[in-house]
Design a protein around this motif. Structure first.
Motif, mmCIF file in Angstrom:
data_model
loop_
_atom_site.group_PDB
_atom_site.id
_atom_site.type_symbol
_atom_site.label_atom_id
_atom_site.label_comp_id
_atom_site.label_asym_id
_atom_site.label_seq_id
_atom_site.Cartn_x
_atom_site.Cartn_y
_atom_site.Cartn_z
ATOM 1 N N TRP A 125 -2.568 1.583 -11.699
ATOM 2 C CA TRP A 125 -3.341 0.421 -11.245
ATOM 3 C C TRP A 125 -3.437 -0.629 -12.346
ATOM 4 C CZ3 TRP A 125 -3.395 1.042 -6.341
ATOM 5 C CH2 TRP A 125 -3.487 2.333 -5.803
ATOM 6 N N TRP A 138 1.454 3.982 -3.036
ATOM 7 C CA TRP A 138 1.179 5.416 -2.850
ATOM 8 C C TRP A 138 2.331 6.261 -3.378
ATOM 9 C CZ3 TRP A 138 4.226 8.511 0.385
ATOM 10 C CH2 TRP A 138 3.821 9.849 0.437
ATOM 11 N N SER A 190 2.540 5.990 -7.231
ATOM 12 C CA SER A 190 1.482 6.709 -7.941
ATOM 13 C C SER A 190 1.734 8.211 -7.945
ATOM 14 C CB SER A 190 0.123 6.403 -7.308
ATOM 15 O OG SER A 190 0.081 6.833 -5.951
ATOM 16 N N VAL A 191 2.277 8.741 -6.848
ATOM 17 C CA VAL A 191 2.594 10.168 -6.799
ATOM 18 C C VAL A 191 3.682 10.506 -7.814
ATOM 19 C CG1 VAL A 191 3.579 11.999 -5.358
ATOM 20 C CG2 VAL A 191 1.845 10.475 -4.412
ATOM 21 N N VAL A 239 0.834 -1.210 0.000
ATOM 22 C CA VAL A 239 0.000 0.000 0.000
ATOM 23 C C VAL A 239 0.866 1.257 0.000
ATOM 24 C CG1 VAL A 239 -1.645 1.336 1.360
ATOM 25 C CG2 VAL A 239 -1.987 -1.123 1.062
ATOM 26 N N VAL A 240 1.850 1.306 0.891
ATOM 27 C CA VAL A 240 2.702 2.495 0.982
ATOM 28 C C VAL A 240 3.569 2.636 -0.269
ATOM 29 C CG1 VAL A 240 4.535 3.609 2.316
ATOM 30 C CG2 VAL A 240 2.704 2.407 3.496
#
Length: 388
Positions: A71, A54, A57-58, A50-51
Protein backbone atom coordinates in the motif's frame (compact mmCIF):
# COMPACT_ATOMS: atom_id res chain seq x y z
CA UNK A 1 -35.45 -38.34 -29.91
CA UNK A 2 -38.15 -35.89 -30.94
CA UNK A 3 -37.15 -33.61 -28.06
CA UNK A 4 -33.50 -33.68 -29.17
CA UNK A 5 -34.45 -32.74 -32.72
CA UNK A 6 -36.53 -29.81 -31.50
CA UNK A 7 -33.70 -28.64 -29.23
CA UNK A 8 -31.23 -28.79 -32.12
CA UNK A 9 -33.58 -26.75 -34.28
CA UNK A 10 -33.93 -24.07 -31.61
CA UNK A 11 -30.19 -23.89 -30.82
CA UNK A 12 -29.28 -21.31 -33.50
CA UNK A 13 -32.01 -19.01 -32.23
CA UNK A 14 -30.71 -19.29 -28.68
CA UNK A 15 -27.15 -18.30 -29.65
CA UNK A 16 -26.84 -14.51 -29.86
CA UNK A 17 -25.86 -13.24 -33.29
CA UNK A 18 -24.00 -10.22 -31.88
CA UNK A 19 -22.90 -8.46 -28.72
CA UNK A 20 -25.56 -5.84 -27.91
CA UNK A 21 -24.61 -2.28 -27.14
CA UNK A 22 -24.81 -1.39 -23.42
CA UNK A 23 -28.11 -0.04 -22.20
CA UNK A 24 -26.42 2.29 -19.69
CA UNK A 25 -23.05 3.91 -19.08
CA UNK A 26 -23.40 4.93 -15.44
CA UNK A 27 -25.76 6.31 -12.85
CA UNK A 28 -26.38 9.50 -10.89
CA UNK A 29 -26.16 10.01 -7.12
CA UNK A 30 -28.47 12.84 -5.97
CA UNK A 31 -26.82 15.53 -3.87
CA UNK A 32 -28.22 18.67 -2.19
CA UNK A 33 -26.59 20.87 -4.83
CA UNK A 34 -27.26 18.60 -7.83
CA UNK A 35 -26.06 15.09 -8.69
CA UNK A 36 -22.85 13.13 -8.98
CA UNK A 37 -22.41 11.08 -12.13
CA UNK A 38 -20.74 7.69 -11.63
CA UNK A 39 -19.49 6.43 -14.98
CA UNK A 40 -19.29 2.74 -15.79
CA UNK A 41 -15.88 3.37 -17.32
CA UNK A 42 -14.56 4.57 -13.96
CA UNK A 43 -16.11 1.57 -12.20
CA UNK A 44 -14.33 -0.81 -14.56
CA UNK A 45 -11.01 0.93 -13.93
CA UNK A 46 -11.64 0.81 -10.18
CA UNK A 47 -12.57 -2.89 -10.31
CA UNK A 48 -9.37 -3.61 -12.23
CA UNK A 49 -7.28 -1.75 -9.65
CA UNK A 50 -8.89 -3.63 -6.75
CA UNK A 51 -8.46 -7.09 -8.28
CA UNK A 52 -4.95 -6.31 -9.52
CA UNK A 53 -3.94 -5.08 -6.07
CA UNK A 54 -5.33 -8.21 -4.47
CA UNK A 55 -3.24 -10.49 -6.69
CA UNK A 56 -0.17 -8.29 -6.26
CA UNK A 57 -0.46 -8.21 -2.47
CA UNK A 58 -0.74 -12.01 -2.31
CA UNK A 59 2.36 -12.49 -4.47
CA UNK A 60 4.26 -9.70 -2.68
CA UNK A 61 3.63 -11.27 0.72
CA UNK A 62 4.90 -14.64 -0.53
CA UNK A 63 8.18 -12.96 -1.50
CA UNK A 64 8.74 -12.05 2.15
CA UNK A 65 8.05 -8.34 1.73
CA UNK A 66 7.33 -6.18 4.79
CA UNK A 67 3.68 -6.17 5.79
CA UNK A 68 1.72 -3.22 4.42
CA UNK A 69 4.49 -2.12 2.04
CA UNK A 70 2.34 -2.82 -1.03
CA UNK A 71 0.00 0.00 0.00
CA UNK A 72 2.92 2.34 0.63
CA UNK A 73 4.02 1.69 -2.95
CA UNK A 74 0.71 1.80 -4.83
CA UNK A 75 -0.30 5.05 -3.15
CA UNK A 76 2.43 6.57 -5.33
CA UNK A 77 2.13 4.29 -8.35
CA UNK A 78 -1.62 4.63 -9.03
CA UNK A 79 -1.86 8.45 -9.22
CA UNK A 80 1.32 8.61 -11.29
CA UNK A 81 -0.04 5.87 -13.57
CA UNK A 82 -3.37 7.62 -14.15
CA UNK A 83 -1.65 10.90 -14.99
CA UNK A 84 0.81 9.17 -17.31
CA UNK A 85 -1.93 7.18 -19.02
CA UNK A 86 -3.97 10.29 -19.67
CA UNK A 87 -1.00 12.24 -21.01
CA UNK A 88 -0.10 9.44 -23.42
CA UNK A 89 -3.69 9.30 -24.65
CA UNK A 90 -3.74 13.04 -25.28
CA UNK A 91 -0.47 12.83 -27.24
CA UNK A 92 -1.52 9.77 -29.26
CA UNK A 93 -5.04 11.13 -30.02
CA UNK A 94 -4.64 14.92 -30.01
CA UNK A 95 -7.43 16.01 -32.39
CA UNK A 96 -10.17 16.25 -29.74
CA UNK A 97 -7.97 18.40 -27.52
CA UNK A 98 -5.95 20.51 -29.95
CA UNK A 99 -7.93 20.18 -33.17
CA UNK A 100 -6.93 18.44 -36.43
CA UNK A 101 -3.37 19.33 -37.27
CA UNK A 102 -3.16 21.27 -34.00
CA UNK A 103 -5.23 24.08 -35.53
CA UNK A 104 -6.57 25.18 -32.15
CA UNK A 105 -10.15 24.06 -32.71
CA UNK A 106 -10.01 21.37 -29.98
CA UNK A 107 -11.24 21.62 -26.43
CA UNK A 108 -8.46 21.69 -23.84
CA UNK A 109 -10.98 21.36 -21.01
CA UNK A 110 -11.50 17.73 -22.04
CA UNK A 111 -7.95 16.74 -21.05
CA UNK A 112 -8.64 16.16 -17.32
CA UNK A 113 -12.02 14.50 -17.97
CA UNK A 114 -10.82 10.91 -17.77
CA UNK A 115 -14.36 9.69 -17.05
CA UNK A 116 -15.03 10.11 -20.76
CA UNK A 117 -12.40 7.48 -21.49
CA UNK A 118 -8.87 7.58 -22.77
CA UNK A 119 -5.93 6.14 -20.83
CA UNK A 120 -2.81 5.04 -22.68
CA UNK A 121 -1.22 1.97 -21.12
CA UNK A 122 2.34 2.97 -22.03
CA UNK A 123 2.14 6.30 -20.28
CA UNK A 124 0.49 4.59 -17.32
CA UNK A 125 3.29 2.02 -17.07
CA UNK A 126 6.13 4.54 -17.42
CA UNK A 127 4.89 7.12 -14.92
CA UNK A 128 3.40 4.39 -12.74
CA UNK A 129 6.87 2.83 -12.52
CA UNK A 130 8.26 6.21 -11.43
CA UNK A 131 5.69 6.36 -8.67
CA UNK A 132 6.40 2.75 -7.69
CA UNK A 133 10.13 3.55 -7.53
CA UNK A 134 9.44 6.38 -5.09
CA UNK A 135 7.30 4.09 -2.95
CA UNK A 136 9.89 1.30 -3.05
CA UNK A 137 12.68 3.63 -1.97
CA UNK A 138 10.61 4.87 0.93
CA UNK A 139 9.77 1.28 1.96
CA UNK A 140 13.33 -0.01 1.57
CA UNK A 141 12.51 -2.63 -1.08
CA UNK A 142 13.70 -3.28 -4.62
CA UNK A 143 11.66 -1.98 -7.54
CA UNK A 144 12.70 -5.02 -9.59
CA UNK A 145 11.22 -7.36 -6.98
CA UNK A 146 7.98 -5.40 -6.80
CA UNK A 147 7.34 -5.24 -10.55
CA UNK A 148 7.89 -9.01 -10.77
CA UNK A 149 5.24 -9.50 -8.11
CA UNK A 150 2.91 -6.97 -9.75
CA UNK A 151 3.16 -8.08 -13.40
CA UNK A 152 0.29 -10.64 -13.39
CA UNK A 153 -1.88 -8.30 -11.32
CA UNK A 154 -1.22 -5.45 -13.74
CA UNK A 155 -2.34 -7.59 -16.66
CA UNK A 156 -5.46 -8.66 -14.76
CA UNK A 157 -6.29 -5.03 -14.01
CA UNK A 158 -6.02 -4.22 -17.71
CA UNK A 159 -8.33 -7.12 -18.56
CA UNK A 160 -11.10 -5.68 -16.39
CA UNK A 161 -10.39 -2.06 -17.23
CA UNK A 162 -10.91 -2.73 -20.95
CA UNK A 163 -14.61 -3.30 -20.32
CA UNK A 164 -14.88 0.42 -19.74
CA UNK A 165 -14.47 0.82 -23.52
CA UNK A 166 -17.55 -1.35 -23.99
CA UNK A 167 -19.73 0.86 -21.78
CA UNK A 168 -18.38 3.98 -23.49
CA UNK A 169 -18.90 2.38 -26.94
CA UNK A 170 -15.41 3.34 -28.03
CA UNK A 171 -12.16 1.89 -29.42
CA UNK A 172 -13.92 -0.84 -31.40
CA UNK A 173 -12.64 -2.44 -34.57
CA UNK A 174 -13.74 -2.37 -38.17
CA UNK A 175 -16.99 -3.81 -39.55
CA UNK A 176 -17.43 -7.57 -39.33
CA UNK A 177 -20.02 -10.26 -40.06
CA UNK A 178 -18.77 -12.58 -37.31
CA UNK A 179 -21.48 -13.82 -34.91
CA UNK A 180 -19.77 -12.03 -32.02
CA UNK A 181 -19.81 -8.67 -33.77
CA UNK A 182 -20.41 -5.65 -31.54
CA UNK A 183 -23.43 -3.39 -31.87
CA UNK A 184 -22.87 0.35 -31.58
CA UNK A 185 -25.74 2.82 -31.26
CA UNK A 186 -26.13 4.65 -34.55
CA UNK A 187 -26.61 7.98 -32.74
CA UNK A 188 -23.39 7.52 -30.74
CA UNK A 189 -20.71 10.10 -31.66
CA UNK A 190 -18.22 7.25 -32.14
CA UNK A 191 -20.33 5.52 -34.80
CA UNK A 192 -18.49 5.79 -38.14
CA UNK A 193 -20.22 8.05 -40.61
CA UNK A 194 -21.57 6.55 -43.80
CA UNK A 195 -22.18 3.02 -42.47
CA UNK A 196 -25.59 1.36 -42.08
CA UNK A 197 -27.09 1.58 -38.59
CA UNK A 198 -27.06 -2.22 -38.18
CA UNK A 199 -23.32 -2.57 -38.90
CA UNK A 200 -21.45 -4.82 -36.48
CA UNK A 201 -17.87 -4.15 -35.40
CA UNK A 202 -14.96 -6.15 -34.02
CA UNK A 203 -15.19 -6.10 -30.20
CA UNK A 204 -11.53 -5.26 -29.69
CA UNK A 205 -12.18 -4.59 -26.00
CA UNK A 206 -13.21 -8.25 -25.65
CA UNK A 207 -10.24 -9.51 -27.66
CA UNK A 208 -7.81 -7.65 -25.45
CA UNK A 209 -9.59 -8.63 -22.23
CA UNK A 210 -9.45 -12.35 -23.11
CA UNK A 211 -5.85 -12.01 -24.28
CA UNK A 212 -4.89 -10.46 -20.97
CA UNK A 213 -6.67 -13.09 -18.86
CA UNK A 214 -4.83 -15.81 -20.77
CA UNK A 215 -1.60 -13.88 -20.16
CA UNK A 216 -2.21 -13.82 -16.41
CA UNK A 217 -2.45 -17.61 -16.36
CA UNK A 218 0.67 -17.95 -18.53
CA UNK A 219 2.75 -15.59 -16.38
CA UNK A 220 1.71 -17.34 -13.17
CA UNK A 221 2.56 -20.75 -14.63
CA UNK A 222 5.96 -19.60 -15.93
CA UNK A 223 6.84 -17.88 -12.67
CA UNK A 224 5.94 -20.98 -10.67
CA UNK A 225 8.17 -23.06 -12.92
CA UNK A 226 11.20 -20.75 -13.27
CA UNK A 227 10.94 -18.33 -10.30
CA UNK A 228 11.98 -15.25 -12.27
CA UNK A 229 13.90 -12.48 -10.50
CA UNK A 230 15.54 -9.15 -11.42
CA UNK A 231 12.29 -7.88 -13.10
CA UNK A 232 12.42 -10.62 -15.77
CA UNK A 233 8.75 -11.52 -15.23
CA UNK A 234 7.82 -7.89 -15.78
CA UNK A 235 9.64 -7.88 -19.11
CA UNK A 236 7.83 -11.10 -20.04
CA UNK A 237 4.58 -9.27 -19.30
CA UNK A 238 5.66 -6.42 -21.58
CA UNK A 239 6.50 -8.82 -24.41
CA UNK A 240 3.24 -10.73 -24.10
CA UNK A 241 1.05 -7.65 -23.90
CA UNK A 242 2.69 -5.86 -26.83
CA UNK A 243 2.48 -9.00 -28.97
CA UNK A 244 -1.29 -8.98 -28.61
CA UNK A 245 -1.60 -5.22 -28.76
CA UNK A 246 -0.08 -5.07 -32.26
CA UNK A 247 -2.75 -7.21 -33.96
CA UNK A 248 -5.59 -5.81 -31.84
CA UNK A 249 -4.52 -2.23 -32.56
CA UNK A 250 -4.50 -2.92 -36.30
CA UNK A 251 -8.19 -3.87 -36.09
CA UNK A 252 -9.26 -0.57 -34.51
CA UNK A 253 -10.69 2.28 -36.56
CA UNK A 254 -10.79 5.10 -33.99
CA UNK A 255 -8.84 8.26 -34.66
CA UNK A 256 -5.17 7.98 -33.69
CA UNK A 257 -1.88 9.65 -34.49
CA UNK A 258 -0.31 8.13 -37.61
CA UNK A 259 3.47 7.73 -37.74
CA UNK A 260 5.59 6.96 -40.81
CA UNK A 261 8.73 4.89 -40.24
CA UNK A 262 10.72 3.33 -43.09
CA UNK A 263 7.91 4.16 -45.49
CA UNK A 264 5.28 2.40 -43.36
CA UNK A 265 2.51 4.57 -41.95
CA UNK A 266 0.49 3.17 -39.10
CA UNK A 267 -0.87 4.04 -35.69
CA UNK A 268 1.46 5.36 -33.02
CA UNK A 269 0.37 2.57 -30.66
CA UNK A 270 1.49 -0.05 -33.17
CA UNK A 271 4.99 1.40 -33.42
CA UNK A 272 5.14 1.82 -29.66
CA UNK A 273 4.17 -1.81 -29.15
CA UNK A 274 6.84 -3.00 -31.57
CA UNK A 275 9.60 -0.95 -29.94
CA UNK A 276 8.54 -1.94 -26.43
CA UNK A 277 8.49 -5.60 -27.43
CA UNK A 278 12.05 -5.42 -28.79
CA UNK A 279 13.31 -3.51 -25.74
CA UNK A 280 11.61 -5.98 -23.38
CA UNK A 281 13.10 -8.95 -25.23
CA UNK A 282 16.59 -7.46 -25.00
CA UNK A 283 16.19 -6.67 -21.30
CA UNK A 284 14.88 -10.17 -20.58
CA UNK A 285 17.84 -11.82 -22.30
CA UNK A 286 20.49 -9.57 -20.73
CA UNK A 287 19.07 -9.99 -17.23
CA UNK A 288 19.04 -13.74 -17.76
CA UNK A 289 22.84 -13.70 -18.13
CA UNK A 290 23.22 -12.38 -14.58
CA UNK A 291 21.48 -15.33 -12.98
CA UNK A 292 19.58 -15.15 -9.73
CA UNK A 293 20.47 -12.41 -7.23
CA UNK A 294 22.48 -13.38 -4.16
CA UNK A 295 21.03 -13.09 -1.64
CA UNK A 296 17.54 -13.46 -3.06
CA UNK A 297 15.79 -10.76 -1.04
CA UNK A 298 13.25 -8.04 -1.74
CA UNK A 299 15.06 -5.57 0.51
CA UNK A 300 17.46 -2.87 -0.62
CA UNK A 301 21.03 -3.26 0.70
CA UNK A 302 21.20 -2.03 4.26
CA UNK A 303 17.40 -1.94 4.65
CA UNK A 304 16.93 -5.52 5.83
CA UNK A 305 14.82 -5.97 8.97
CA UNK A 306 16.65 -6.25 12.31
CA UNK A 307 15.73 -9.94 12.63
CA UNK A 308 17.81 -10.76 9.56
CA UNK A 309 20.97 -9.45 11.22
CA UNK A 310 20.21 -10.85 14.69
CA UNK A 311 21.91 -14.27 14.40
CA UNK A 312 25.21 -12.73 13.33
CA UNK A 313 25.02 -10.05 15.99
CA UNK A 314 24.21 -12.64 18.66
CA UNK A 315 27.21 -14.69 17.59
CA UNK A 316 29.49 -11.66 17.84
CA UNK A 317 28.13 -10.81 21.29
CA UNK A 318 28.65 -14.39 22.43
CA UNK A 319 32.23 -14.30 21.14
CA UNK A 320 32.86 -11.07 23.00
CA UNK A 321 31.58 -12.70 26.21
CA UNK A 322 33.67 -15.83 25.77
CA UNK A 323 36.92 -14.03 25.05
CA UNK A 324 37.48 -12.60 28.56
CA UNK A 325 36.95 -16.07 30.06
CA UNK A 326 40.03 -17.36 28.27
CA UNK A 327 42.19 -15.17 30.49
CA UNK A 328 41.41 -17.36 33.50
CA UNK A 329 43.22 -20.68 33.50
CA UNK A 330 41.09 -23.81 33.77
CA UNK A 331 43.53 -25.31 36.23
CA UNK A 332 43.32 -22.23 38.42
CA UNK A 333 39.54 -22.42 38.37
CA UNK A 334 39.49 -26.09 39.30
CA UNK A 335 42.03 -25.48 42.01
CA UNK A 336 39.71 -23.01 43.70
CA UNK A 337 36.72 -25.38 43.68
CA UNK A 338 36.10 -27.79 46.60
CA UNK A 339 35.73 -31.50 46.32
CA UNK A 340 32.09 -32.02 47.05
CA UNK A 341 32.56 -35.64 48.02
CA UNK A 342 35.21 -35.18 50.74
CA UNK A 343 34.68 -31.58 51.72
CA UNK A 344 38.39 -30.92 51.22
CA UNK A 345 40.32 -29.25 48.47
CA UNK A 346 41.26 -30.96 45.18
CA UNK A 347 43.82 -33.72 45.11
CA UNK A 348 46.21 -31.33 43.48
CA UNK A 349 46.49 -29.51 46.78
CA UNK A 350 47.74 -32.72 48.49
CA UNK A 351 50.91 -32.61 46.50
CA UNK A 352 51.92 -29.44 48.26
CA UNK A 353 54.26 -29.83 51.25
CA UNK A 354 52.50 -29.27 54.62
CA UNK A 355 53.41 -26.12 56.43
CA UNK A 356 55.63 -26.49 59.48
CA UNK A 357 53.77 -26.62 62.80
CA UNK A 358 54.26 -23.70 65.15
CA UNK A 359 56.76 -24.23 67.84
CA UNK A 360 55.38 -25.57 71.07
CA UNK A 361 52.30 -27.16 69.61
CA UNK A 362 51.36 -30.80 69.56
CA UNK A 363 51.56 -32.24 66.10
CA UNK A 364 48.45 -34.39 66.34
CA UNK A 365 46.32 -31.72 67.89
CA UNK A 366 47.40 -29.10 65.39
CA UNK A 367 46.76 -31.37 62.40
CA UNK A 368 43.29 -32.22 63.66
CA UNK A 369 42.45 -28.64 64.27
CA UNK A 370 43.74 -27.65 60.87
CA UNK A 371 41.69 -30.30 59.11
CA UNK A 372 38.57 -29.35 61.05
CA UNK A 373 39.05 -25.73 60.22
CA UNK A 374 39.51 -26.50 56.50
CA UNK A 375 36.37 -28.66 56.43
CA UNK A 376 34.31 -26.00 58.13
CA UNK A 377 35.53 -23.32 55.73
CA UNK A 378 34.81 -25.25 52.55
CA UNK A 379 31.33 -26.50 53.43
CA UNK A 380 29.42 -23.31 52.63
CA UNK A 381 31.39 -22.83 49.46
CA UNK A 382 30.31 -26.28 48.28
CA UNK A 383 26.66 -25.49 48.88
CA UNK A 384 26.96 -22.20 47.03
CA UNK A 385 28.46 -23.96 44.03
CA UNK A 386 25.58 -26.44 43.86
CA UNK A 387 22.97 -23.74 43.82
CA UNK A 388 24.28 -21.94 40.70
Amino acid sequence: MQALIQAAALAPALVPGSIPSPSWSGFDIPLPWGSLRIHAYALCILAGIVVGLWLTSVRWAKRGAPEGSVWDIVIWAIPFGIIGGRLYHVVSSPDAYFGPGFDGTGDLSLIPQIQRGGLGIWGAVVLGAVGAWIGCRRSGVKLSAFVDAAAPGLLLAQALGRWGNYFNQELFGGPTTLPWGLQIDANNPNFPAGLPADTLFHPTFLYESLWNVAGVLILLALDRRFHFRRSRLFWLYAMYYTLGRVWIELLRIDDAEQINILGITTRLNVWTSIFVFLAALLAFLLLGLKGRPEPDTVYLPGREPAEAALPGAAADDAQEVRDPDTVVSDSDSRGNLPDNQSGSRHASDSTEEPAAAPAGSKPGTDATASGTSGSTATGPASEAGASK
